[in-house]
Structure formats: structure tokens, C-alpha cells
Write a protein that holds these residues in place. Structure first.
Motif, PDB file in Angstrom:
ATOM      1  N   LEU A  91       0.828  -1.203   0.000  1.00 20.35           N
ATOM      2  CA  LEU A  91       0.000   0.000   0.000  1.00 20.35           C
ATOM      3  C   LEU A  91       0.868   1.261   0.000  1.00 20.35           C
ATOM      4  CD1 LEU A  91      -2.914   0.927  -0.048  1.00 20.35           C
ATOM      5  CD2 LEU A  91      -2.957   0.787   2.452  1.00 20.35           C
ATOM      6  N   LEU A  92       1.944   1.238   0.747  1.00 25.74           N
ATOM      7  CA  LEU A  92       2.892   2.347   0.731  1.00 25.74           C
ATOM      8  C   LEU A  92       3.342   2.650  -0.692  1.00 25.74           C
ATOM      9  CD1 LEU A  92       4.990   4.316   2.061  1.00 25.74           C
ATOM     10  CD2 LEU A  92       6.515   2.327   2.243  1.00 25.74           C
ATOM     11  N   ARG A  93       3.628   1.635  -1.452  1.00 29.90           N
ATOM     12  CA  ARG A  93       4.149   1.821  -2.805  1.00 29.90           C
ATOM     13  C   ARG A  93       3.087   2.282  -3.800  1.00 29.90           C
ATOM     14  NH1 ARG A  93       7.625  -0.506   0.064  1.00 29.90           N
ATOM     15  NH2 ARG A  93       9.821  -0.750  -0.510  1.00 29.90           N
ATOM     16  N   GLN A  94       1.840   2.203  -3.419  1.00 31.17           N
ATOM     17  CA  GLN A  94       0.777   2.730  -4.265  1.00 31.17           C
ATOM     18  C   GLN A  94       0.562   4.232  -4.078  1.00 31.17           C
ATOM     19  OE1 GLN A  94      -2.954   0.410  -4.313  1.00 31.17           O
ATOM     20  NE2 GLN A  94      -1.828  -1.226  -3.270  1.00 31.17           N
ATOM     21  N   ALA A  95       1.118   4.809  -3.021  1.00 32.26           N
ATOM     22  CA  ALA A  95       0.825   6.193  -2.651  1.00 32.26           C
ATOM     23  C   ALA A  95       1.153   7.215  -3.740  1.00 32.26           C
ATOM     24  CB  ALA A  95       1.535   6.555  -1.348  1.00 32.26           C
ATOM     25  N   PRO A  96       2.352   7.196  -4.330  1.00 31.51           N
ATOM     26  CA  PRO A  96       2.666   8.259  -5.300  1.00 31.51           C
ATOM     27  C   PRO A  96       1.728   8.279  -6.496  1.00 31.51           C
ATOM     28  CG  PRO A  96       4.668   7.089  -4.640  1.00 31.51           C
ATOM     29  CD  PRO A  96       3.510   6.294  -4.121  1.00 31.51           C
ATOM     30  N   GLY A  97       1.387   7.116  -7.016  1.00 31.95           N
ATOM     31  CA  GLY A  97       0.531   7.051  -8.184  1.00 31.95           C
ATOM     32  C   GLY A  97      -0.924   7.372  -7.903  1.00 31.95           C
ATOM     33  N   ALA A  98      -1.291   7.420  -6.625  1.00 34.04           N
ATOM     34  CA  ALA A  98      -2.679   7.694  -6.249  1.00 34.04           C
ATOM     35  C   ALA A  98      -2.884   9.146  -5.810  1.00 34.04           C
ATOM     36  CB  ALA A  98      -3.111   6.743  -5.128  1.00 34.04           C
ATOM     37  N   GLY A  99      -1.858   9.975  -5.912  1.00 35.51           N
ATOM     38  CA  GLY A  99      -2.008  11.389  -5.604  1.00 35.51           C
ATOM     39  C   GLY A  99      -1.605  11.802  -4.204  1.00 35.51           C
ATOM     40  N   PHE A 100      -1.074  10.870  -3.416  1.00 33.73           N
ATOM     41  CA  PHE A 100      -0.691  11.194  -2.043  1.00 33.73           C
ATOM     42  C   PHE A 100       0.705  11.813  -2.017  1.00 33.73           C
ATOM     43  CE2 PHE A 100      -3.886   7.940  -1.728  1.00 33.73           C
ATOM     44  CZ  PHE A 100      -4.671   8.356  -0.664  1.00 33.73           C
ATOM     45  N   SER A 101       0.863  12.856  -1.209  1.00 28.67           N
ATOM     46  CA  SER A 101       2.173  13.474  -1.047  1.00 28.67           C
ATOM     47  C   SER A 101       2.851  13.039   0.244  1.00 28.67           C
ATOM     48  CB  SER A 101       2.048  15.004  -1.053  1.00 28.67           C
ATOM     49  OG  SER A 101       1.243  15.446   0.031  1.00 28.67           O
ATOM     50  N   SER A 102       2.116  12.290   1.078  1.00 33.79           N
ATOM     51  CA  SER A 102       2.670  11.896   2.373  1.00 33.79           C
ATOM     52  C   SER A 102       2.035  10.597   2.844  1.00 33.79           C
ATOM     53  CB  SER A 102       2.436  12.997   3.415  1.00 33.79           C
ATOM     54  OG  SER A 102       1.043  13.256   3.565  1.00 33.79           O
ATOM     55  N   VAL A 103       2.771   9.924   3.740  1.00 37.58           N
ATOM     56  CA  VAL A 103       2.322   8.644   4.292  1.00 37.58           C
ATOM     57  C   VAL A 103       2.695   8.594   5.765  1.00 37.58           C
ATOM     58  CG1 VAL A 103       2.579   6.133   4.211  1.00 37.58           C
ATOM     59  CG2 VAL A 103       2.623   7.443   2.087  1.00 37.58           C
ATOM     60  N   MET A 104       1.792   8.063   6.580  1.00 31.78           N
ATOM     61  CA  MET A 104       2.138   7.722   7.953  1.00 31.78           C
ATOM     62  C   MET A 104       2.399   6.210   7.973  1.00 31.78           C
ATOM     63  SD  MET A 104       1.054   6.245  10.982  1.00 31.78           S
ATOM     64  CE  MET A 104       1.890   6.278  12.558  1.00 31.78           C
ATOM     65  N   TYR A 105       3.670   5.842   8.137  1.00 29.68           N
ATOM     66  CA  TYR A 105       4.060   4.432   8.158  1.00 29.68           C
ATOM     67  C   TYR A 105       4.070   3.976   9.608  1.00 29.68           C
ATOM     68  CZ  TYR A 105       6.548   0.133   7.043  1.00 29.68           C
ATOM     69  OH  TYR A 105       6.905  -1.188   6.889  1.00 29.68           O
ATOM     70  N   ASP A 106       3.232   2.989   9.915  1.00 30.15           N
ATOM     71  CA  ASP A 106       2.981   2.625  11.305  1.00 30.15           C
ATOM     72  C   ASP A 106       3.603   1.280  11.659  1.00 30.15           C
ATOM     73  OD1 ASP A 106       2.027   2.254  13.827  1.00 30.15           O
ATOM     74  OD2 ASP A 106      -0.097   2.371  13.321  1.00 30.15           O
ATOM     75  N   ALA A 107       4.778   1.329  12.267  1.00 32.99           N
ATOM     76  CA  ALA A 107       5.417   0.123  12.796  1.00 32.99           C
ATOM     77  C   ALA A 107       5.559   0.220  14.306  1.00 32.99           C
ATOM     78  CB  ALA A 107       6.784  -0.074  12.150  1.00 32.99           C
ATOM     79  N   ALA A 108       4.719   1.063  14.923  1.00 35.01           N
ATOM     80  CA  ALA A 108       4.880   1.377  16.347  1.00 35.01           C
ATOM     81  C   ALA A 108       4.640   0.193  17.260  1.00 35.01           C
ATOM     82  CB  ALA A 108       3.942   2.523  16.732  1.00 35.01           C
ATOM     83  N   ARG A 109       3.913  -0.827  16.786  1.00 33.31           N
ATOM     84  CA  ARG A 109       3.649  -1.978  17.655  1.00 33.31           C
ATOM     85  C   ARG A 109       4.851  -2.930  17.727  1.00 33.31           C
ATOM     86  NH1 ARG A 109      -1.215  -0.850  15.297  1.00 33.31           N
ATOM     87  NH2 ARG A 109      -3.035  -0.706  16.656  1.00 33.31           N
ATOM     88  N   LEU A 110       5.803  -2.739  16.835  1.00 29.90           N
ATOM     89  CA  LEU A 110       6.981  -3.604  16.836  1.00 29.90           C
ATOM     90  C   LEU A 110       7.946  -3.193  17.945  1.00 29.90           C
ATOM     91  CD1 LEU A 110       7.745  -3.704  12.995  1.00 29.90           C
ATOM     92  CD2 LEU A 110       6.564  -5.448  14.366  1.00 29.90           C
ATOM     93  N   PRO A 111       8.789  -4.089  18.397  1.00 26.68           N
ATOM     94  CA  PRO A 111       9.871  -3.694  19.305  1.00 26.68           C
ATOM     95  C   PRO A 111      10.710  -2.584  18.673  1.00 26.68           C
ATOM     96  CG  PRO A 111       9.705  -6.078  19.176  1.00 26.68           C
ATOM     97  CD  PRO A 111       8.785  -5.535  18.120  1.00 26.68           C
ATOM     98  N   TYR A 112      11.359  -1.800  19.498  1.00 31.67           N
ATOM     99  CA  TYR A 112      12.035  -0.586  19.029  1.00 31.67           C
ATOM    100  C   TYR A 112      12.937  -0.831  17.828  1.00 31.67           C
ATOM    101  CZ  TYR A 112      14.954   3.572  18.924  1.00 31.67           C
ATOM    102  OH  TYR A 112      15.624   4.701  18.508  1.00 31.67           O
ATOM    103  N   GLU A 113      13.825  -1.796  17.908  1.00 31.28           N
ATOM    104  CA  GLU A 113      14.786  -2.000  16.823  1.00 31.28           C
ATOM    105  C   GLU A 113      14.086  -2.409  15.527  1.00 31.28           C
ATOM    106  OE1 GLU A 113      17.831  -1.144  16.719  1.00 31.28           O
ATOM    107  OE2 GLU A 113      18.061  -0.637  18.834  1.00 31.28           O
TER     108      GLU A 113
END
Length: 289
Positions: A91-113
Motif C-alpha cells: 500500500l505504501l508503494r501505491q501512494a505516489p501514483g494515487a495522488g498522495f504526497s505523504s504517508v504515515m508508516y505505522d510500525a509502532a507496535r513492533l519492538p524498538y529495533e
């Protein structure tokens, strides 16, 4: 007018010590209401499409994205498109072609590293495509029906030192911070940790984003802007307004079958909510507590 870039709207807000309102949209009525509300108060706005909203659309991003873009391009105020709470790299890789200029990428549930590694890779790819990338550190609970975290639990609040290292090592353009708000609140009773917010604002040199803002009363919102928040995410407040208006309309007119009558009522209620909240955030520039 052409679609605006989220990063440019945030930069302008940061320079003015203000904040940009970013509203999550699910239907075309949401899109129209957000833009109409922003136009009524003469303010720029961000339209956000979440991964959950894409799931509701049978996993297809383009139908809602194209409708949002077409509506935004006819707006009298700057409107940007933002892809929100994305876990899927596809879905991240679909963003530019769909007109989005920004993305919130959410990996916050993963351990820090793991969060750092995934976010670093997402930021590298996004920047190569000209996208502005937001991430999250800490946990803003209430997403997908989950209960809010214990406010004293490890990771439930964003640590300023850890956040500074995360921003430097990941290369993100903005950071959503956990300072006491919760997703999906239908009452406006939450309070923020303003001392922690001030520490985060001092420690970080990227714009701060507040998630779960629907649960905050007006005074908390204005204080958050004064404390350094530059982007305020709002979703549930629109759904509360829309659903309440439709419920009242159908109760008063039980014979209604034409959806345009009650959808119009819901859209108008959301428009009023958008105009009010944008005004509150704009007034936050002068809030002194």
C-alpha cells in the motif's frame, strides 16, 4: 487548485507556530464535508485515507483516492492527501501514483529495533519518490477496537531521548507522539501530558503529530498546538457528527428511503464539526494556558 503537499502545509504551520488539521475520510460525504468546512473558515486542510478505510473499500485504494483528489482540486483552499496508519509495504508503494504526497508508516507496535529498521526502509523508499513520511513512537491506543494502554505501561508514552534517537536514525519527516490521547474516543474527556509534550518539542527538530484528537476538548487542543503539535489527526469526531445527524433524521422521518436526504444531513453536520475544530486549532496559536 492543484493538490497541495502535506510537507509544505506542515512547514508553513510550524513557521507560524500553528497546526494543520488532518481529517480521516471514509466516504465521499466525508471528503466533501472536510473541504467545505475548511473553505468556510479559509484554512488549508489534509484529507487522510487510512489502511482501514482502504480495507473497507475491498482493499482498493484508487476509488476513494481519485474521488478525494478530484474534489480537492476544485477546492478554494489548499488540500493535501495523506495515506494514514499504513502497515502494508504494498500500500505504501501505491501512494505516489494515487495522488498522495505523504504517508504515515505505522510500525509502532513492533519492538524498538524492528520499528526503527522498518521505518528507516520506508523513509528511504518514500524520500526517493518525493513523499513526506510520518512515523509513530510510543502507543496511541484505541486503534481497531483495542483498549487504550495503561498510561504507566512501558511504551505507552513517547520518551524524548528515545524519540530524538529514533528521528535521527530513521530519517522521518514528522513523528506522532503518545502523550495521553486515544484513538476512537466518542467523548471529549481526554487530557494530555503537557509537560511531556513540551519536553518532546524541545528534544525533536521535526514536526510533532497528535493522533486520537477526537477525544480532546477544545482547551486541550489549543494547548497542544501551543505546546508544539503541528499536525492534528481527527477522525472519530466526524463519524460521531455524521451518525448522530443521520440517526436523528431517520427517527424524525421513519419513512425515509432516499439516502440523499439523510446523507445530506450527515454531511452538513460533519462540515460544521470541521469548521469548528479548524477554528479551535487556529486559535491555539495564541493560547497561553
Amino acid at each position: 487548485m492543484p493538490l497541495a503537499a502535506t510537507g509544505e502545509l506542515i512547514a508553513a504551520a510550524t513557521a507560524a507556530r500553528g497546526a494543520v488539521a488532518a481529517f480521516n475520510v471514509i466516504t465521499l460525504e466525508h471528503v466533501e464535508a472536510v473541504i467545505a468546512g475548511a473553505e468556510s473558515v479559509g484554512a488549508p486542510v489534509v484529507l487522510q485515507v487510512s489502511e482501514n478505510a482502504v480495507g473497507f473499500r475491498h482493499g482498493r485504494l484508487l476509488p476513494l483516492a481519485r474521488a478525494a483528489a478530484a474534489t480537492a482540486e476544485r477546492a478554494a483552499v489548499p488540500v493535501a492527501l495523506h495515506l494514514d496508519h499504513i502497515h502494508s509495504d504494498d500500500l505504501l508503494r501505491q501512494a505516489p501514483g494515487a495522488g498522495f504526497s505523504s504517508v504515515m508508516y505505522d510500525a509502532a507496535r513492533l519492538p524498538y529495533e524492528e520499528n526503527l529498521a522498518a521505518t528507516r526502509a520506508a523513509a528511504d523508499w518514500a524520500h526517493a519518490q518525493g513523499l513526506w513520511l510520518e512515523a509513530e513512537l510510543g502507543q496511541v491506543g484505541g486503534k481497531d477496537g483495542e483498549p487504550p494502554p495503561d498510561p504507566h505501561a512501558p511504551g505507552a508514552r513517547t520518551d524524548p531521548g528515545e524519540a530524538a534517537a529514533f528521528v535521527a536514525d530513521s530519517g522521518v519527516d514528522a513523528l506522532a507522539v503518545a502523550v495521553g490521547s486515544t484513538h476512537a474516543m466518542t467523548t471529549r474527556t481526554a487530557t494530555l501530558d503537557h509537560v511531556l509534550l513540551k519536553r518532546l518539542s524541545t528534544a525533536l527538530d521535526v514536526p510533532l503529530v497528535l493522533h486520537g484528537s477526537s477525544g480532546l476538548p477544545d482547551g486541550e487542543l489549543t494547548a497542544a498546538v501551543a505546546g508544539g503539535i503541528a499536525k492534528v489527526n481527527i477522525g472519530t469526531a466526524l463519524n460521531v457528527a455524521m451518525t448522530g445527524a443521520i440517526r436523528d433524521h431517520l427517527a424524525a422521518h421513519p419513512g425515509t428511503v432516499d439516502p440523499r436526504t439523510y446523507l445530506r444531513t450527515g454531511r452538513e453536520a460533519m462540515t460544521r464539526t470541521v469548521a469548528h475544530l479548524i477554528t479551535v486549532l487556529r486559535d491555539g496559536r495564541a493560547f497561553t494556558g
